[in-house]
Design a protein around this motif. Structure first.
Motif, PDB file in Angstrom:
ATOM      1  N   THR A 182       0.936  -1.255   0.081  1.00  0.00           N
ATOM      2  CA  THR A 182       0.181   0.084  -0.044  1.00  0.00           C
ATOM      3  C   THR A 182       0.757   1.249   0.028  1.00  0.00           C
ATOM      4  O   THR A 182       0.485   2.214  -0.626  1.00  0.00           O
ATOM      5  N   TRP A 236       2.559   1.917  -3.568  1.00  0.00           N
ATOM      6  CA  TRP A 236       1.788   2.362  -4.539  1.00  0.00           C
ATOM      7  C   TRP A 236       1.118   3.691  -4.277  1.00  0.00           C
ATOM      8  O   TRP A 236       0.984   4.782  -5.141  1.00  0.00           O
ATOM      9  N   ALA A 237       0.920   4.039  -3.073  1.00  0.00           N
ATOM     10  CA  ALA A 237       0.349   5.360  -2.538  1.00  0.00           C
ATOM     11  C   ALA A 237       1.279   6.186  -2.689  1.00  0.00           C
ATOM     12  O   ALA A 237       0.835   7.576  -3.278  1.00  0.00           O
ATOM     13  N   HIS A 280      -1.018   6.072  -6.367  1.00  0.00           N
ATOM     14  CA  HIS A 280      -2.343   5.203  -6.540  1.00  0.00           C
ATOM     15  C   HIS A 280      -2.663   4.723  -4.892  1.00  0.00           C
ATOM     16  O   HIS A 280      -2.612   3.387  -4.854  1.00  0.00           O
ATOM     17  N   PHE A 297      -5.784   4.870  -2.016  1.00  0.00           N
ATOM     18  CA  PHE A 297      -7.190   4.703  -1.774  1.00  0.00           C
ATOM     19  C   PHE A 297      -7.533   5.872  -1.056  1.00  0.00           C
ATOM     20  O   PHE A 297      -7.166   6.242   0.076  1.00  0.00           O
ATOM     21  N   SER A 342     -10.027   7.880  -5.549  1.00  0.00           N
ATOM     22  CA  SER A 342      -8.976   6.958  -5.599  1.00  0.00           C
ATOM     23  C   SER A 342      -8.821   6.858  -7.194  1.00  0.00           C
ATOM     24  O   SER A 342      -9.406   6.972  -8.317  1.00  0.00           O
ATOM     25  N   VAL A 356      -6.537   1.002  -7.998  1.00  0.00           N
ATOM     26  CA  VAL A 356      -6.681   0.372  -6.645  1.00  0.00           C
ATOM     27  C   VAL A 356      -7.825  -0.247  -6.626  1.00  0.00           C
ATOM     28  O   VAL A 356      -8.048  -0.923  -5.636  1.00  0.00           O
ATOM     29  N   ARG A 372      -7.379  -6.257 -11.979  1.00  0.00           N
ATOM     30  CA  ARG A 372      -8.024  -4.983 -11.890  1.00  0.00           C
ATOM     31  C   ARG A 372      -9.329  -5.111 -12.561  1.00  0.00           C
ATOM     32  O   ARG A 372      -9.763  -5.843 -13.642  1.00  0.00           O
TER      33      ARG A 372
END
Length: 155
Positions: free
Chosen positions: A46, A49-50, A54, A56, A61, A65, A124
């Motif tokens: 998490t 990617w964040a 990317h 949440f 978002s 994700v 995805r």
């Protein structure tokens, strides 16, 4: 905060994120409960990617994700029998049109012990139809930083 502040080792491919094992992650035997490995892997993926756009954030978002785990495999080698930081080394073995396959290793922070290793496949999804949907170009750019180099493979 779920990840430790210990320096991350340099790896040839992929990324290493430190996550913290808490007392309530341990089972009655005093070892990391088997189900917690999936949670700790998620806590390693998490922030990676964040920090690259990317994360949440509800309706705002990134569309990338919105994915589901298709398969999770893990092989346990040595029990984690302590609280504190654990190094999670993860990388991508495959990044397709709408799917991806991670490989990962849970290691001691010094890198000397491999506690467990495995794979995690995701797909995805389109949030309206719940059918597979292609990754965006932005996700592909991030994924390229995680792909394990294979001779002859182009990113």
């Amino acid at each position: 905060m779920s990840h430790a502040t210990v320096d991350r080792p340099v790896v040839e491919f992929g990324h290493v994120e430190h996550v913290t094992v808490h007392f309530d992650d341990l089972d009655a035997l005093g070892i990391l409960h088997n189900a917690r490995y999936a949670v700790l892997l998620e806590r390693a993926l998490t922030p990676y990617w964040a920090s690259r756009g990317h994360g949440f954030q509800g309706r705002d978002s990134s569309p990338d994700v919105f994915h589901a785990v298709r398969e999770f495999t893990i092989r346990y080698h040595v029990p984690i029998a302590t609280t504190g930081p654990v190094a999670v080394h993860f990388w991508l073995e495959h990044f397709g049109t709408s799917s991806a396959e991670y490989a990962f290793r849970f290691r001691s922070v010094d890198g000397d012990t491999v506690y467990a290793e495995g794979t995690r496949a995701i797909v995805r999804l389109d949030p309206l139809t719940l059918r597979p949907a292609p990754w965006t170009d932005a996700a592909r750019a991030v994924a390229a930083t995680l792909l394990r180099p294979i001779p002859g493979r182009s990113c």
